[in-house]
Design an enzyme around this catalytic site. Structure first.
Site, PDB file in Angstrom:
ATOM      1  NE  ARG A  55      -3.831  -0.040   2.807  1.00 59.97           N
ATOM      2  CZ  ARG A  55      -4.113   0.147   3.772  1.00 59.97           C
ATOM      3  NH1 ARG A  55      -3.897  -0.946   4.863  1.00 59.97           N
ATOM      4  NH2 ARG A  55      -4.802   1.156   4.289  1.00 59.97           N
ATOM      5  CG  ASN A  88      -8.828   8.280   3.879  1.00 61.43           C
ATOM      6  OD1 ASN A  88      -9.379   7.386   4.260  1.00 61.43           O
ATOM      7  ND2 ASN A  88      -9.074   8.930   2.941  1.00 61.43           N
ATOM      8  CG  ASP A  90      -4.764   8.634   1.329  1.00 62.77           C
ATOM      9  OD1 ASP A  90      -5.774   8.228   1.116  1.00 62.77           O
ATOM     10  OD2 ASP A  90      -4.621  10.005   1.475  1.00 62.77           O
ATOM     11  CG  HIS A 105      -7.840   5.222  11.638  1.00 63.43           C
ATOM     12  ND1 HIS A 105      -8.811   4.907  11.030  1.00 63.43           N
ATOM     13  CD2 HIS A 105      -8.254   5.326  12.957  1.00 63.43           C
ATOM     14  CE1 HIS A 105      -9.984   4.894  11.824  1.00 63.43           C
ATOM     15  NE2 HIS A 105      -9.697   5.284  13.051  1.00 63.43           N
ATOM     16  CB  THR A 172     -16.453   7.689   6.120  1.00 68.24           C
ATOM     17  OG1 THR A 172     -16.099   6.517   7.193  1.00 68.24           O
ATOM     18  CG2 THR A 172     -17.141   8.679   6.558  1.00 68.24           C
ATOM     19  CG  ASN A 197     -20.636   8.346   1.754  1.00 65.23           C
ATOM     20  OD1 ASN A 197     -19.173   8.489   2.077  1.00 65.23           O
ATOM     21  ND2 ASN A 197     -20.911   6.974   1.897  1.00 65.23           N
ATOM     22  CG  LEU A 198     -20.370   6.093  -4.996  1.00 67.58           C
ATOM     23  CD1 LEU A 198     -20.467   7.456  -6.003  1.00 67.58           C
ATOM     24  CD2 LEU A 198     -19.474   5.252  -5.269  1.00 67.58           C
ATOM     25  CB  ALA A 215     -15.361  12.364  -3.343  1.00 64.38           C
TER      26      ALA A 215
END
Ligand code: BV8
Ligand code: ZN
Length: 234
Positions: A55, A88, A90, A105, A172, A197-198, A215
């Site tokens: 990742r 996230n 990233d 996190h 999320t 959100n999707l 998004a």
């Protein structure tokens, strides 16, 4: 106008990073929610190190998208009145230009030495047990928060949630706590809550305004809206 924005894997999906809920959601047949546990690291450190090494390497192949860039623009306008709290690991928020970002996190591009308890920016691998730059021990683990571990910067996050005038959740599913409970903090204070959100999330019914879509479309539109509104005028 103090704004707290919570982001999850959905904001990075259109940059090419898989979400936890994506299709099969499995990595090499393993449930990421199982791999991301201290017990798994104790039982099979190589498996867990490989999971994060891959990742971490993938970050070099992706770029921030229009949603990350829109939040960076919002920070330019709101300054200290905006805090982005991300689940996230990233670094796409920072690469888009956001500076007021809390990684509750942890971060993929950081290693934590469990011998001398120091953290180090890290872009390489950990599977090959490189020595800690601080103490030389081969005890580096990914600097991420695993299930059962305490999230980072909870005091700063709770202070911002108690102080905000608007809470916004982006990309999320509202499954993982304590992040999934943040909307309750805001509601308890009578603060307006917006979800971008999707799909519907576990917490969608807790939002005053819950919008559906990708998004990269919803976030720039919402940022323009906020900045255009007299509330955006500092
Ligand atoms: C803790 C880092 C104590 C590692 C992660 C039983 C009930 C309730 C809670 C618990 C329970 N048993 C245990 C718990 C606690 C546990 C938990 O919540 N478990 C869940 C599974 C029930 N939580 C913990 O252990 C936490 N620690 O509680 O300590 C404490 C508590 C408070 C204060 C002090 C101490 C630690 C949890 C952290 C674990 N580490 N990540 C790694 O990344 O490998 S969690 C990880 O999974 C992510 O960080 C994120 O949090 C979560 C994934 O969720 P999302 O980001 O939302 O992604 P997901 O794929 O689920 O959804 C994507 C969403 O985006 C979807 O809704 C989709 O519609 C949308 N989307 C997709 N594409 C797009 C889009 N939206 C817009 N545009 C698009 N293009
Ligand atoms: Zn060390």
């Amino acid at each position: 106008m103090r704004v707290v924005v919570l982001t999850g894997a959905g904001i990075s999906a259109e940059s090419g990073l898989p979400t936890f809920r994506d299709a099969d959601g499995l990595w090499e047949g393993h449930d990421p929610m199982v791999v991301a546990r201290p017990e798994s690291f104790a039982a099979d450190p190589d498996l867990v190190q490989r999971f994060y090494d891959e990742r971490r390497a993938a970050l070099g192949r992706v770029e921030p998208n229009a949603a990350h860039l829109a939040l960076a623009r919002l920070e330019e306008a709101l300054g200290d009145d905006l805090l982005v709290v991300t689940q996230n690991v990233d670094d796409l928020h920072e690469r888009a230009g956001s500076m007021r970002v809390v990684h509750m996190h942890g971060r993929l591009r950081a290693a934590w030495c469990t011998a001398c308890d120091t953290r180090h920016d890290w872009t390489g691998t950990l599977l090959d047990l490189p020595p800690c730059p601080g103490c030389g021990a081969e005890r580096l683990r990914p600097d991420v928060v695993w299930f059962g571990e305490v999230p980072y910067d909870m005091d700063r996050i709770e202070a911002a949630l108690w102080d905000c005038d608007l809470f916004v959740s982006i990309g999320t599913s509202g499954v993982v706590y304590p992040a999934a409970a943040f909307v309750q903090y805001a509601l308890a204070r009578g603060v307006r809550t917006v979800e971008l959100n999707l799909d519907a999330s576990d917490g969608s019914s807790d939002f005053h305004d819950s919008r559906r879509g990708p998004a990269t479309e919803l976030v720039p539109a919402w940022v323009e809206e906020l900045l255009a509104s007299e509330l955006g005028q500092k």
